[in-house]
Enzyme design. Structure first.
Site, mmCIF file in Angstrom:
data_model
loop_
_atom_site.group_PDB
_atom_site.id
_atom_site.type_symbol
_atom_site.label_atom_id
_atom_site.label_comp_id
_atom_site.label_asym_id
_atom_site.label_seq_id
_atom_site.Cartn_x
_atom_site.Cartn_y
_atom_site.Cartn_z
ATOM 1 N N TYR A 155 -4.383 -53.554 -28.964
ATOM 2 C CA TYR A 155 -3.248 -54.337 -29.472
ATOM 3 C C TYR A 155 -3.472 -55.831 -29.226
ATOM 4 O O TYR A 155 -3.384 -56.653 -30.143
ATOM 5 C CB TYR A 155 -1.949 -53.874 -28.791
ATOM 6 C CG TYR A 155 -0.775 -54.775 -29.070
ATOM 7 C CD1 TYR A 155 -0.015 -54.618 -30.216
ATOM 8 C CD2 TYR A 155 -0.439 -55.805 -28.184
ATOM 9 C CE1 TYR A 155 1.054 -55.471 -30.482
ATOM 10 C CE2 TYR A 155 0.621 -56.660 -28.445
ATOM 11 C CZ TYR A 155 1.363 -56.481 -29.598
ATOM 12 O OH TYR A 155 2.414 -57.332 -29.861
ATOM 13 N N LYS A 159 -4.199 -58.842 -31.951
ATOM 14 C CA LYS A 159 -3.293 -59.990 -32.020
ATOM 15 C C LYS A 159 -4.056 -61.307 -31.810
ATOM 16 O O LYS A 159 -3.730 -62.333 -32.404
ATOM 17 C CB LYS A 159 -2.183 -59.850 -30.978
ATOM 18 C CG LYS A 159 -1.076 -58.871 -31.408
ATOM 19 C CD LYS A 159 -0.161 -59.505 -32.447
ATOM 20 C CE LYS A 159 1.036 -58.660 -32.790
ATOM 21 N NZ LYS A 159 1.971 -59.326 -33.707
HETATM 22 N N1 GDD Z 1 6.351 -48.182 -22.825
HETATM 23 C C1 GDD Z 1 6.357 -47.779 -21.549
HETATM 24 N N2 GDD Z 1 6.798 -46.515 -21.244
HETATM 25 N N3 GDD Z 1 5.916 -48.640 -20.587
HETATM 26 C C2 GDD Z 1 5.960 -48.218 -19.305
HETATM 27 C C3 GDD Z 1 6.426 -46.947 -18.941
HETATM 28 C C4 GDD Z 1 6.857 -46.046 -19.958
HETATM 29 O O1 GDD Z 1 7.258 -44.912 -19.712
HETATM 30 N N4 GDD Z 1 6.361 -46.841 -17.583
HETATM 31 C C5 GDD Z 1 5.897 -47.991 -17.134
HETATM 32 N N5 GDD Z 1 5.631 -48.840 -18.160
HETATM 33 C C6 GDD Z 1 5.078 -50.207 -18.041
HETATM 34 C C7 GDD Z 1 3.844 -50.447 -18.902
HETATM 35 O O2 GDD Z 1 2.667 -49.940 -18.279
HETATM 36 C C8 GDD Z 1 3.874 -51.978 -18.966
HETATM 37 O O3 GDD Z 1 3.258 -52.526 -17.848
HETATM 38 C C9 GDD Z 1 5.362 -52.320 -18.913
HETATM 39 O O4 GDD Z 1 6.037 -51.125 -18.522
HETATM 40 C C10 GDD Z 1 5.954 -52.814 -20.218
HETATM 41 O O5 GDD Z 1 5.627 -51.886 -21.237
HETATM 42 P P1 GDD Z 1 6.268 -52.007 -22.701
HETATM 43 O O6 GDD Z 1 7.737 -52.080 -22.617
HETATM 44 O O7 GDD Z 1 5.668 -50.921 -23.532
HETATM 45 O O8 GDD Z 1 5.811 -53.446 -23.196
HETATM 46 P P2 GDD Z 1 4.385 -54.178 -23.162
HETATM 47 O O9 GDD Z 1 4.451 -55.221 -22.097
HETATM 48 O O10 GDD Z 1 3.274 -53.231 -23.115
HETATM 49 O O11 GDD Z 1 4.347 -54.879 -24.591
HETATM 50 C C11 GDD Z 1 5.491 -55.543 -25.110
HETATM 51 O O12 GDD Z 1 5.428 -56.929 -24.842
HETATM 52 C C12 GDD Z 1 4.371 -57.630 -25.504
HETATM 53 C C13 GDD Z 1 4.468 -59.096 -25.075
HETATM 54 O O13 GDD Z 1 3.790 -59.260 -23.863
HETATM 55 C C14 GDD Z 1 5.559 -55.247 -26.624
HETATM 56 O O14 GDD Z 1 6.778 -55.730 -27.126
HETATM 57 C C15 GDD Z 1 4.432 -55.942 -27.359
HETATM 58 O O15 GDD Z 1 4.593 -55.750 -28.760
HETATM 59 C C16 GDD Z 1 4.489 -57.453 -27.012
HETATM 60 O O16 GDD Z 1 3.462 -58.135 -27.683
#
Ligand code: GDD
Length: 344
Positions: A155, A159
């Protein structure tokens, strides 16, 4: 009157941005990916986030797909936008591990396609690309516009490819910017992102609909803001005299565990943590309500994201209005009432 095209309009950011631009008097073309499930005269009703725009004459849903150049050309020919906000993406980082090609095709080559079509059809249009803090990988926090990129996921890599395309186009004289947005959430957030998963899950536990919530790494830290604040920054970037990339963030970082605690507090759930690592559990009233499931761990995790948005604050006059606690409270209250209404 200004006309804007928003790709990914049914997503959290797309829908809040549409609301903002409509309020400002824009005509908004919202690009969505069609399916046979929907009736073309009732597109808005097929998506929760834009249901409220059904019947709004200034809002025109248009079907298109970044994977298909011709479809994007048709949309741009129809809309003839002054501003293009490219928010469509495969936006789930974990999913990019198992679907890297879909991710590259949308998030990298898809941006190439829309930039190509925009240059050809509306060369004077201003172009906003949804770049991301995920491009920083594990670079030292706080990250700002000068921090070197080091993505750790398909991802983030895709990007970054797109971010570079935006820069190349800018150097050729087009008004193109990449907003480097840190995590931003809301009541309209997709259910598989961690914040929404937590607020929806804990609300269900509070109401007795579920026994527990399974999560991955609780120690990752993110800089979480509210999407409504962040779409304002997108618009400001396109009102700038010159095209410049900005970091958009709150400057505060919190762990997933802290977000759970903030949401739990809103529900009067007192979590007691026991054990460590994959054995850790969160207890409430002597019952395990948070469990760890390794399948939610990332292959390569970003441990700490924390942005420094001083440049945007000074030059654009942007600042976040909704902080961490308020964000958790708004999302949790919303999900409590949603689940109450749903009755499951
Ligand atoms: N999704 C998810 N589900 N994440 C988890 C979980 C779970 O059950 N448990 C722990 N996490 C942790 C992930 O390992 C990560 O470190 C953090 O929670 C945030 O995960 P996400 O909410 O999936 O967001 P992201 O940080 O990976 O990505 C988001 O932010 C980016 C900007 O930094 C997304 O919105 C991306 O599209 C965006 O670019």
């Amino acid at each position: 009157m200004q006309t804007a095209l928003i790709t990914g309009v049914a997503g959290q950011d797309g829908s809040y941005l549409a609301d903002l631009l409509l309020e400002k008097g824009y005509t908004v073309y919202g690009m969505y990916v069609a399916s046979t499930r929907m009736n073309s005269s009732q597109v808005c009703l097929a998506f929760d986030n834009i249901k409220h725009l059904h019947g709004n004459k200034q809002f025109i849903p248009v079907s298109g797909n970044l994977m298909d150049l011709r479809s994007v050309e048709i949309v741009i020919e129809q809309a003839k936008p002054d501003e293009i906000y490219n928010l469509a993406a495969q936006s789930h980082v974990k999913r990019s591990e198992t679907e890297p090609e879909v991710t590259r095709n949308t998030n990298a080559y898809g941006v190439d396609r829309i930039l190509y079509a925009a240059r050809k059809i509306v060369p004077n249009a201003k172009f906003y690309q949804a770049s991301t803090s995920e491009m920083f990988g594990n670079a030292k926090a706080p990250q700002d516009e000068n921090t070197p990129f080091a993505p750790v996921s398909p991802y983030g890599e895709a990007k970054l490819f797109a971010h570079q395309l935006v820069k190349d186009n800018r150097e050729k004289g087009f008004f193109t910017v990449g907003g480097i947005l840190f995590n931003h959430e809301s009541e309209r957030r997709g259910m598989s992102f961690v914040t929404r998963k937590i607020t929806y899950g804990l609300a269900g536990i509070k109401l007795g609909f579920e026994n527990h919530l399974s999560l991955g790494n609780l120690d990752a830290k993110r800089d979480w803001g509210h999407s409504k604040d962040y779409v304002r920054a997108m618009w400001l970037m396109l009102q700038n005299k010159t095209p410049i990339d900005y970091v958009i963030s709150t400057g505060e970082t919190h762990s997933v565990r802290e977000f759970i605690e903030a949401a739990a507090q809103v529900l009067d759930i007192n979590i007691e943590w026991k054990g460590a690592g994959v054995e850790e559990i969160g207890m409430w009233n002597n019952k395990p309500i948070i469990k760890i499931d390794q399948s939610f761990y990332r292959t390569r995790e970003i441990n700490v994201l924390c942005g420094n948005s001083a440049k945007a604050q000074n030059e654009l006059g942007w600042k976040p209005e909704i902080g961490f606690k308020k964000l958790a409270e708004m999302m949790t209250k919303n999900d409590l009432s949603l689940r109450n209404k749903q009755g499951y």
